[in-house]
Structure formats: C-alpha cells, structure tokens
Scaffold this motif. Structure first.
Motif, PDB file in Angstrom:
ATOM      1  N   PHE A 158       0.888  -1.310  -0.065  1.00 34.68           N
ATOM      2  CA  PHE A 158       0.179  -0.039   0.012  1.00 34.68           C
ATOM      3  C   PHE A 158       0.808   1.142   0.226  1.00 34.68           C
ATOM      4  CE2 PHE A 158      -2.649   3.179   2.349  1.00 34.68           C
ATOM      5  CZ  PHE A 158      -3.453   3.348   1.480  1.00 34.68           C
ATOM      6  N   LYS A 159       1.834   1.101   0.919  1.00 37.69           N
ATOM      7  CA  LYS A 159       2.742   2.370   0.731  1.00 37.69           C
ATOM      8  C   LYS A 159       3.660   2.666  -0.641  1.00 37.69           C
ATOM      9  CE  LYS A 159       3.439   2.423   5.930  1.00 37.69           C
ATOM     10  NZ  LYS A 159       4.257   2.497   7.141  1.00 37.69           N
ATOM     11  N   GLU A 160       3.788   1.619  -1.245  1.00 36.28           N
ATOM     12  CA  GLU A 160       4.271   1.516  -2.616  1.00 36.28           C
ATOM     13  C   GLU A 160       3.540   2.136  -3.594  1.00 36.28           C
ATOM     14  OE1 GLU A 160       7.610   1.602  -5.095  1.00 36.28           O
ATOM     15  OE2 GLU A 160       7.583   0.991  -2.805  1.00 36.28           O
ATOM     16  N   ILE A 161       2.240   1.906  -3.415  1.00 38.07           N
ATOM     17  CA  ILE A 161       1.112   2.543  -4.305  1.00 38.07           C
ATOM     18  C   ILE A 161       1.156   4.109  -3.937  1.00 38.07           C
ATOM     19  CG2 ILE A 161      -1.188   2.893  -4.379  1.00 38.07           C
ATOM     20  CD1 ILE A 161      -1.554  -0.137  -4.014  1.00 38.07           C
ATOM     21  N   LEU A 162       1.124   4.431  -2.623  1.00 38.31           N
ATOM     22  CA  LEU A 162       1.315   6.090  -2.199  1.00 38.31           C
ATOM     23  C   LEU A 162       2.266   6.714  -2.838  1.00 38.31           C
ATOM     24  CD1 LEU A 162       0.155   5.612   1.465  1.00 38.31           C
ATOM     25  CD2 LEU A 162      -1.316   6.172  -0.617  1.00 38.31           C
ATOM     26  N   LYS A 163       3.564   5.972  -2.822  1.00 34.75           N
ATOM     27  CA  LYS A 163       4.778   6.561  -3.462  1.00 34.75           C
ATOM     28  C   LYS A 163       4.715   6.804  -4.941  1.00 34.75           C
ATOM     29  CE  LYS A 163       7.960   4.183  -0.094  1.00 34.75           C
ATOM     30  NZ  LYS A 163       8.951   3.274   0.018  1.00 34.75           N
ATOM     31  N   ASN A 164       4.023   5.639  -5.633  1.00 36.19           N
ATOM     32  CA  ASN A 164       3.750   5.928  -7.001  1.00 36.19           C
ATOM     33  C   ASN A 164       2.752   7.153  -7.296  1.00 36.19           C
ATOM     34  OD1 ASN A 164       5.656   3.847  -7.951  1.00 36.19           O
ATOM     35  ND2 ASN A 164       4.147   2.516  -7.823  1.00 36.19           N
ATOM     36  N   GLN A 165       1.759   7.198  -6.537  1.00 36.24           N
ATOM     37  CA  GLN A 165       0.833   8.127  -6.815  1.00 36.24           C
ATOM     38  C   GLN A 165       1.417   9.668  -6.427  1.00 36.24           C
ATOM     39  OE1 GLN A 165      -2.039   7.923  -8.175  1.00 36.24           O
ATOM     40  NE2 GLN A 165      -3.174   9.986  -7.675  1.00 36.24           N
ATOM     41  N   GLU A 166       2.038   9.702  -5.395  1.00 38.59           N
ATOM     42  CA  GLU A 166       2.638  10.919  -5.086  1.00 38.59           C
ATOM     43  C   GLU A 166       3.568  11.110  -6.400  1.00 38.59           C
ATOM     44  OE1 GLU A 166       4.613  12.478  -1.634  1.00 38.59           O
ATOM     45  OE2 GLU A 166       2.601  12.300  -0.652  1.00 38.59           O
ATOM     46  N   ALA A 167       4.441  10.486  -6.634  1.00 40.15           N
ATOM     47  CA  ALA A 167       5.282  10.693  -8.014  1.00 40.15           C
ATOM     48  C   ALA A 167       4.643  11.009  -9.286  1.00 40.15           C
ATOM     49  CB  ALA A 167       6.350   9.358  -8.243  1.00 40.15           C
ATOM     50  N   ALA A 168       3.650  10.676  -9.411  1.00 41.26           N
ATOM     51  CA  ALA A 168       2.612  10.717 -10.704  1.00 41.26           C
ATOM     52  C   ALA A 168       2.122  12.403 -10.475  1.00 41.26           C
ATOM     53  CB  ALA A 168       1.489   9.791 -10.795  1.00 41.26           C
ATOM     54  N   VAL A 169       1.714  12.694  -9.229  1.00 38.06           N
ATOM     55  CA  VAL A 169       1.253  14.086  -8.791  1.00 38.06           C
ATOM     56  C   VAL A 169       2.637  15.091  -9.144  1.00 38.06           C
ATOM     57  CG1 VAL A 169       0.191  15.505  -7.463  1.00 38.06           C
ATOM     58  CG2 VAL A 169      -0.821  13.185  -7.609  1.00 38.06           C
ATOM     59  N   LYS A 170       3.566  14.650  -8.513  1.00 46.14           N
ATOM     60  CA  LYS A 170       4.649  15.569  -8.482  1.00 46.14           C
ATOM     61  C   LYS A 170       5.176  15.794  -9.974  1.00 46.14           C
ATOM     62  CE  LYS A 170       8.855  16.423  -6.206  1.00 46.14           C
ATOM     63  NZ  LYS A 170       9.882  15.732  -5.209  1.00 46.14           N
ATOM     64  N   LEU A 171       5.065  14.653 -11.005  1.00 46.26           N
ATOM     65  CA  LEU A 171       5.513  15.049 -12.263  1.00 46.26           C
ATOM     66  C   LEU A 171       4.671  15.583 -13.327  1.00 46.26           C
ATOM     67  CD1 LEU A 171       7.852  11.640 -12.550  1.00 46.26           C
ATOM     68  CD2 LEU A 171       8.772  14.111 -12.402  1.00 46.26           C
ATOM     69  N   TYR A 172       3.298  15.723 -12.856  1.00 44.98           N
ATOM     70  CA  TYR A 172       2.245  15.910 -13.809  1.00 44.98           C
ATOM     71  C   TYR A 172       2.600  17.289 -14.604  1.00 44.98           C
ATOM     72  CZ  TYR A 172      -2.067  17.621 -15.538  1.00 44.98           C
ATOM     73  OH  TYR A 172      -3.220  18.008 -16.369  1.00 44.98           O
ATOM     74  N   ASN A 173       3.067  18.446 -13.817  1.00 47.72           N
ATOM     75  CA  ASN A 173       3.403  19.404 -14.754  1.00 47.72           C
ATOM     76  C   ASN A 173       4.579  19.551 -15.583  1.00 47.72           C
ATOM     77  OD1 ASN A 173       1.161  20.855 -13.995  1.00 47.72           O
ATOM     78  ND2 ASN A 173       1.990  21.366 -12.121  1.00 47.72           N
ATOM     79  N   THR A 174       5.668  18.465 -15.147  1.00 53.01           N
ATOM     80  CA  THR A 174       6.854  18.559 -15.930  1.00 53.01           C
ATOM     81  C   THR A 174       7.192  17.384 -16.800  1.00 53.01           C
ATOM     82  OG1 THR A 174       8.094  17.483 -13.867  1.00 53.01           O
ATOM     83  CG2 THR A 174       7.829  19.862 -13.971  1.00 53.01           C
ATOM     84  N   ASN A 175       6.674  16.068 -16.758  1.00 56.38           N
ATOM     85  CA  ASN A 175       6.939  15.272 -17.421  1.00 56.38           C
ATOM     86  C   ASN A 175       5.731  14.230 -17.587  1.00 56.38           C
ATOM     87  OD1 ASN A 175       8.002  12.734 -18.543  1.00 56.38           O
ATOM     88  ND2 ASN A 175      10.006  12.968 -17.692  1.00 56.38           N
ATOM     89  N   LYS A 176       5.059  14.425 -18.635  1.00 56.04           N
ATOM     90  CA  LYS A 176       3.551  13.817 -18.343  1.00 56.04           C
ATOM     91  C   LYS A 176       3.752  12.215 -18.729  1.00 56.04           C
ATOM     92  CE  LYS A 176       0.773  17.531 -18.860  1.00 56.04           C
ATOM     93  NZ  LYS A 176       1.009  18.328 -17.716  1.00 56.04           N
ATOM     94  N   ASP A 177       4.797  11.742 -19.619  1.00 52.16           N
ATOM     95  CA  ASP A 177       5.104  10.404 -19.681  1.00 52.16           C
ATOM     96  C   ASP A 177       5.310   9.757 -18.382  1.00 52.16           C
ATOM     97  OD1 ASP A 177       4.382  10.554 -22.372  1.00 52.16           O
ATOM     98  OD2 ASP A 177       6.419  10.719 -22.945  1.00 52.16           O
ATOM     99  N   GLU A 178       6.273  10.194 -17.618  1.00 49.26           N
ATOM    100  CA  GLU A 178       6.796   9.608 -16.280  1.00 49.26           C
ATOM    101  C   GLU A 178       5.743   9.685 -15.356  1.00 49.26           C
ATOM    102  OE1 GLU A 178       9.311   8.089 -15.415  1.00 49.26           O
ATOM    103  OE2 GLU A 178      10.244   7.977 -17.289  1.00 49.26           O
TER     104      GLU A 178
END
Length: 149
Positions: free
Chosen positions: A54-74
């Motif tokens: 579950f914590k790994e899911i949270l890390k991936n989701q936070e990374a997705a949100v963090k990269l949204y404005n700078t790197n859409k593919d990542e």
C-alpha cells in the motif's frame, strides 16, 4: 487561405493537447479513489500484511502527481503503476465490482513504461512521510498530495 488552414490546424492541435492533459489529470485523480478504497478494505479486513505494498502505491501516486506538470510520460507511468496495484488488491479482497477502476479505452493512451523509480522522483522527506504513515488510519491520507488541483 493558407493562414486560415494553418490557424485551423493549430487550433485543433491545441484542443487535442488540452484534452489529453485533462484526461491524464482525471486518470491520476481517479487513482485517489482507488487508493482510498484499498485502504478502506485493508481496515475492514484488518489486512496489515498489505501495508508495505500500500505504501508503494502511495509513493507511485505521489510521484505521478509531482511529475504531472513537468513530465507527462513519467507521470502517467507512475499513475498506471498505482492503478494496477490498487486494482490487483481490490480484485483479490473485494466482493463488489471493480469495474470503475479498470483501465478504460480513453485511459489507454497513458499506458507508458519506464525504468524510472519513485525513489528518484520523491524527496527523502516525502519518502519518510509515507514510510512513517499509519496506513490503517483513514485520516492519514489527508496529509499526502494524492490529487492534482
């Protein structure tokens, strides 16, 4: 005539690009619902064995949100990882339908693969906050950035 054609094509491209951005934002924000559903099922079933995943899911989701404005593919890559892991948990541990969380045809363009790890995207403080999180407390997710405003 050429100018009208050029402006029409430019306008069409801008609309298409804006729609793709909105769709990605919706895809990422829909993961928040999936994550909260996973947590509710963990708490209801007292399934503390799944906490590290579950914590790994949270890390991936936070990374997705963090990269949204700078790197859409990542960003889409990390959002897909979060969705797939959430969906796998829900399929195993939920008696209800998981159809809402399935990848739709409109979300398929976001299926990107990458070798990037969430540990290189998130700061040490962000990683520590997730690791220290009480996953069985439903209020704990309120301190994380899991959606795009």
């Amino acid at each position: 005539m050429r100018l009208k054609l050029f402006l029409s094509v430019l306008f069409f491209c801008a609309i298409t690009k804006a729609q793709t951005t909105v769709d990605l934002k919706t895809f990422i924000n829909k993961n928040n619902v999936a994550i909260r559903t996973v947590q509710k099922n963990m708490v209801r079933g007292n399934n503390s064995a799944y906490i590290s995943s579950f914590k790994e899911i949270l890390k991936n989701q936070e990374a997705a949100v963090k990269l949204y404005n700078t790197n859409k593919d990542e960003s889409s890559h990390f959002a897909l990882l979060a969705r797939n892991e959430s969906l796998a948990f829900l399929k195993k541990n939920t008696t209800g339908s998981t159809e809402y969380f399935e990848i739709t045809d409109s979300e398929k363009p976001f299926l990107k693969s990458s070798s990037e790890k969430n540990t290189t995207v998130l700061s040490a403080d962000e990683l520590k906050a997730i690791e220290d999180l009480d996953a069985m407390n439903s209020q704990s997710l309120n301190n994380l950035t899991l959606t795009i405003q």
